[in-house]
Design an enzyme around this catalytic site. Structure first.
Site, PDB file in Angstrom:
ATOM      1  N   TYR A  14     -14.298  -0.976   9.567  1.00 45.70           N
ATOM      2  CA  TYR A  14     -12.878  -0.605   9.631  1.00 45.70           C
ATOM      3  C   TYR A  14     -12.322  -0.884  11.043  1.00 45.70           C
ATOM      4  O   TYR A  14     -11.286  -1.536  11.197  1.00 45.70           O
ATOM      5  CB  TYR A  14     -12.756   0.883   9.293  1.00 45.70           C
ATOM      6  CG  TYR A  14     -11.374   1.469   9.411  1.00 45.70           C
ATOM      7  CD1 TYR A  14     -10.356   1.110   8.535  1.00 45.70           C
ATOM      8  CD2 TYR A  14     -11.092   2.422  10.401  1.00 45.70           C
ATOM      9  CE1 TYR A  14      -9.090   1.680   8.641  1.00 45.70           C
ATOM     10  CE2 TYR A  14      -9.835   2.991  10.495  1.00 45.70           C
ATOM     11  CZ  TYR A  14      -8.835   2.623   9.616  1.00 45.70           C
ATOM     12  OH  TYR A  14      -7.590   3.184   9.713  1.00 45.70           O
ATOM     13  N   GLY A  27      -0.207   5.183  -0.947  1.00 43.45           N
ATOM     14  CA  GLY A  27      -1.250   5.913  -0.240  1.00 43.45           C
ATOM     15  C   GLY A  27      -0.718   7.102   0.549  1.00 43.45           C
ATOM     16  O   GLY A  27       0.442   7.508   0.405  1.00 43.45           O
ATOM     17  N   ASP A  66      -0.823  -7.208  -5.370  1.00 38.46           N
ATOM     18  CA  ASP A  66      -2.089  -7.219  -4.641  1.00 38.46           C
ATOM     19  C   ASP A  66      -1.808  -7.827  -3.267  1.00 38.46           C
ATOM     20  O   ASP A  66      -1.488  -9.014  -3.155  1.00 38.46           O
ATOM     21  CB  ASP A  66      -3.115  -8.064  -5.416  1.00 38.46           C
ATOM     22  CG  ASP A  66      -4.465  -8.123  -4.696  1.00 38.46           C
ATOM     23  OD1 ASP A  66      -4.544  -7.684  -3.521  1.00 38.46           O
ATOM     24  OD2 ASP A  66      -5.428  -8.615  -5.302  1.00 38.46           O
ATOM     25  N   LYS A  86      -9.469  -3.453  12.426  1.00 42.17           N
ATOM     26  CA  LYS A  86      -8.271  -2.960  13.127  1.00 42.17           C
ATOM     27  C   LYS A  86      -8.091  -3.687  14.457  1.00 42.17           C
ATOM     28  O   LYS A  86      -6.984  -4.078  14.817  1.00 42.17           O
ATOM     29  CB  LYS A  86      -8.359  -1.444  13.340  1.00 42.17           C
ATOM     30  CG  LYS A  86      -8.166  -0.638  12.066  1.00 42.17           C
ATOM     31  CD  LYS A  86      -6.757  -0.828  11.525  1.00 42.17           C
ATOM     32  CE  LYS A  86      -6.563  -0.322  10.134  1.00 42.17           C
ATOM     33  NZ  LYS A  86      -5.297  -0.693   9.528  1.00 42.17           N
ATOM     34  N   GLY A 137       0.831  -1.217   0.000  1.00 41.27           N
ATOM     35  CA  GLY A 137       0.000   0.000   0.000  1.00 41.27           C
ATOM     36  C   GLY A 137       0.854   1.251   0.000  1.00 41.27           C
ATOM     37  O   GLY A 137       0.491   2.282   0.583  1.00 41.27           O
TER      38      GLY A 137
HETATM   39  P1  NAD Z   1      -4.563   5.124   1.858  1.00 40.73           P
HETATM   40  O1  NAD Z   1      -5.980   4.756   1.593  1.00 40.73           O
HETATM   41  O2  NAD Z   1      -4.128   6.496   1.555  1.00 40.73           O
HETATM   42  O3  NAD Z   1      -3.580   4.126   1.125  1.00 40.73           O
HETATM   43  C1  NAD Z   1      -3.804   2.745   1.080  1.00 40.73           C
HETATM   44  C2  NAD Z   1      -3.040   2.181  -0.098  1.00 40.73           C
HETATM   45  O4  NAD Z   1      -3.309   0.794  -0.132  1.00 40.73           O
HETATM   46  C3  NAD Z   1      -3.477   2.772  -1.447  1.00 40.73           C
HETATM   47  O5  NAD Z   1      -2.349   3.211  -2.164  1.00 40.73           O
HETATM   48  C4  NAD Z   1      -4.162   1.609  -2.150  1.00 40.73           C
HETATM   49  O6  NAD Z   1      -3.955   1.593  -3.543  1.00 40.73           O
HETATM   50  C5  NAD Z   1      -3.470   0.424  -1.481  1.00 40.73           C
HETATM   51  N1  NAD Z   1      -4.262  -0.793  -1.540  1.00 40.73           N
HETATM   52  C6  NAD Z   1      -5.577  -0.980  -1.334  1.00 40.73           C
HETATM   53  N2  NAD Z   1      -5.912  -2.271  -1.516  1.00 40.73           N
HETATM   54  C7  NAD Z   1      -4.778  -2.918  -1.850  1.00 40.73           C
HETATM   55  C8  NAD Z   1      -4.452  -4.254  -2.161  1.00 40.73           C
HETATM   56  N3  NAD Z   1      -5.388  -5.223  -2.178  1.00 40.73           N
HETATM   57  N4  NAD Z   1      -3.168  -4.559  -2.445  1.00 40.73           N
HETATM   58  C9  NAD Z   1      -2.207  -3.602  -2.435  1.00 40.73           C
HETATM   59  N5  NAD Z   1      -2.446  -2.314  -2.163  1.00 40.73           N
HETATM   60  C10 NAD Z   1      -3.730  -1.985  -1.868  1.00 40.73           C
HETATM   61  O7  NAD Z   1      -4.315   4.761   3.408  1.00 40.73           O
HETATM   62  P2  NAD Z   1      -3.225   5.389   4.389  1.00 40.73           P
HETATM   63  O8  NAD Z   1      -3.829   6.581   4.998  1.00 40.73           O
HETATM   64  O9  NAD Z   1      -1.912   5.489   3.722  1.00 40.73           O
HETATM   65  O10 NAD Z   1      -3.216   4.281   5.509  1.00 40.73           O
HETATM   66  C11 NAD Z   1      -2.246   3.262   5.588  1.00 40.73           C
HETATM   67  C12 NAD Z   1      -2.528   2.459   6.836  1.00 40.73           C
HETATM   68  O11 NAD Z   1      -2.526   3.321   7.974  1.00 40.73           O
HETATM   69  C13 NAD Z   1      -3.893   1.763   6.833  1.00 40.73           C
HETATM   70  O12 NAD Z   1      -3.786   0.530   7.505  1.00 40.73           O
HETATM   71  C14 NAD Z   1      -4.751   2.696   7.650  1.00 40.73           C
HETATM   72  O13 NAD Z   1      -5.804   2.018   8.269  1.00 40.73           O
HETATM   73  C15 NAD Z   1      -3.755   3.195   8.679  1.00 40.73           C
HETATM   74  N6  NAD Z   1      -4.151   4.473   9.274  1.00 40.73           N
HETATM   75  C16 NAD Z   1      -4.192   5.602   8.531  1.00 40.73           C
HETATM   76  C17 NAD Z   1      -4.592   6.781   9.140  1.00 40.73           C
HETATM   77  C18 NAD Z   1      -4.656   8.084   8.372  1.00 40.73           C
HETATM   78  O14 NAD Z   1      -5.163   9.090   8.891  1.00 40.73           O
HETATM   79  N7  NAD Z   1      -4.134   8.149   7.153  1.00 40.73           N
HETATM   80  C19 NAD Z   1      -4.939   6.803  10.485  1.00 40.73           C
HETATM   81  C20 NAD Z   1      -4.926   5.609  11.191  1.00 40.73           C
HETATM   82  C21 NAD Z   1      -4.495   4.444  10.578  1.00 40.73           C
HETATM   83  N1  SER Z   2      -7.804   8.512   9.347  1.00 45.34           N
HETATM   84  C1  SER Z   2      -8.410   7.237   9.509  1.00 45.34           C
HETATM   85  C2  SER Z   2      -9.827   7.242   9.090  1.00 45.34           C
HETATM   86  O1  SER Z   2     -10.452   8.277   9.235  1.00 45.34           O
HETATM   87  C3  SER Z   2      -8.334   6.807  10.967  1.00 45.34           C
HETATM   88  O2  SER Z   2      -7.932   5.519  11.001  1.00 45.34           O
HETATM   89  O3  SER Z   2     -10.318   6.238   8.646  1.00 45.34           O
END
Ligand code: NAD
Ligand code: SER
Length: 313
Positions: free
Chosen positions: A141, A11, A52, A145, A8
């Site tokens: 979600y 992202g 994937d 988690k 991922g």
């Molecule tokens: P994001 O949605 O921006 O990025 C997720 C990435 O995963 C994307 O690039 C997408 O293309 C890729 N993806 C989705 N399905 C896939 C698959 N089957 N195979 C490969 N890649 C795949 O999410 P993020 O904000 O970068 O979050 C990353 C992690 O951090 C996640 O586990 C999320 O739950 C956690 N998180 C994020 C936040 C936040 O505020 N951004 C807060 C708490 C936790």
């Molecule tokens: N930023 C994330 C969300 O809103 C928290 O895990 O889903």
């Protein structure tokens, strides 16, 4: 950490974490993977492969070829998108986590898995939210988690996999946009402030949850993975926070730089219910004590930095 695989990677977090890991450990040592082609910067600056993450064979082969000793598993579906299609959220989040855990077990990799404030629910104490407390999340979600945290602890206890995780709060950043979460408003507000001088928020003005700025989030993940295992009482996953924001409070902070900035509200009941079920202020003393967590950015410093970058983008 010597050779790292990131799932991922394209992202919101990966597009910051991968460059930082490449800076520290060497560009060729960090294999970025995603389901989709990310921005050219990520692909041009080091190895990239379409993978994937729900396919254990594909993840296993990528890790084997790269000789990975550490995996940062970021692929996931976030909270708001997850409520639109809960079955897809369960499938992607749990199948990909199981794949990452199995690859880590078979190939003896350390594994970082982000959890979230979304792992808590309405029955959790909200202010402060302790490290160890009631966890009954109400979103798909959050359910993935919490199940993920337990599964990571299980793999550590039963198979000796070095699993570590952080319950990230909402993360604010420029660059890659957030992927469909409940905290996305805190990124969007900066872009709308700079472009239009006004923002319509999908949450009520007094909705408070924890946040941090991306540079702190990236440091936290790397610092935890570098921490001395002997000091870790907890593993999956640590509460961390840097600030508590409401739309009203962040708007007031932005107004110091963008005079006349106006915020209005058109509340989305689905995302409002999610935000209302999350903590207002989490207690991150375990992370501070066990691996030295300390954020650099507060709301004022983050706002100044974000506006500078969004204005020049
Ligand atoms: P994001 O949605 O921006 O990025 C997720 C990435 O995963 C994307 O690039 C997408 O293309 C890729 N993806 C989705 N399905 C896939 C698959 N089957 N195979 C490969 N890649 C795949 O999410 P993020 O904000 O970068 O979050 C990353 C992690 O951090 C996640 O586990 C999320 O739950 C956690 N998180 C994020 C936040 C936040 O505020 N951004 C807060 C708490 C936790
Ligand atoms: N930023 C994330 C969300 O809103 C928290 O895990 O889903």
């Amino acid at each position: 950490m010597k050779r790292i695989l990131v799932t991922g990677a394209g992202g919101q977090i990966g597009s910051w974490l991968v460059p930082e890991l490449r800076e520290i450990y060497g560009a060729s040592k960090v294999l970025a993977t995603d389901l989709r082609h990310p921005k050219a910067e990520l692909v041009d600056a080091g190895p990239f492969q379409l993978v994937d993450a729900t396919n254990p064979k594909a993840v296993g082969q990528a890790a084997m070829r790269h000789g990975a000793d550490t995996i940062f598993h970021l692929a996931a579906i976030l909270s708001a998108v997850g409520e639109r299609d809960p079955r897809v959220a369960w499938h992607v989040n749990m199948t990909s986590l199981e794949a990452a855990l199995e690859v880590a077990r078979e190939q003896k990799c350390a594994l970082f898995v982000p959890s979230s404030i979304g792992a808590f629910g309405s029955s959790t104490p909200k202010d402060p939210t302790p490290q160890d407390t009631v966890m009954r999340p109400e979103t798909m979600y959050g359910i993935t988690k919490l199940a993920g945290e337990l599964l990571c602890d299980y793999y550590h206890a039963h198979f000796g996999v070095d699993t570590r995780g952080i319950r990230f709060p909402g993360i604010v950043s420029y660059g890659a946009p957030p992927g469909g979460g409940t905290t996305d408003w805190a990124v969007d507000i900066f872009h709308k402030a700079v472009r239009h001088g006004r923002y319509t928020c999908f949450l009520r003005g007094d909705s408070q949850v924890d946040f941090m700025y991306m540079p702190d989030a990236v440091s936290a993940a790397i610092q935890l993975m570098e921490a001395d295992a002997a000091r870790l009482v907890h593993r999956n996953a640590f509460n961390v926070t840097a600030m508590q924001l409401t739309p009203e409070k962040l708007a007031a902070e932005i107004r110091k730089h963008v005079p006349g900035f106006a915020i209005s509200y058109e509340v989305d009941p689905v995302r409002q219910a999610i935000a209302d079920s999350w903590p207002r202020r989490i207690d991150d003393s375990a992370a501070r004590a066990e691996w030295g967590w300390k954020p650099v950015y507060d709301a004022a410093a983050m706002t100044t930095d974000m506006l500078g970058h969004v204005r020049t983008a």
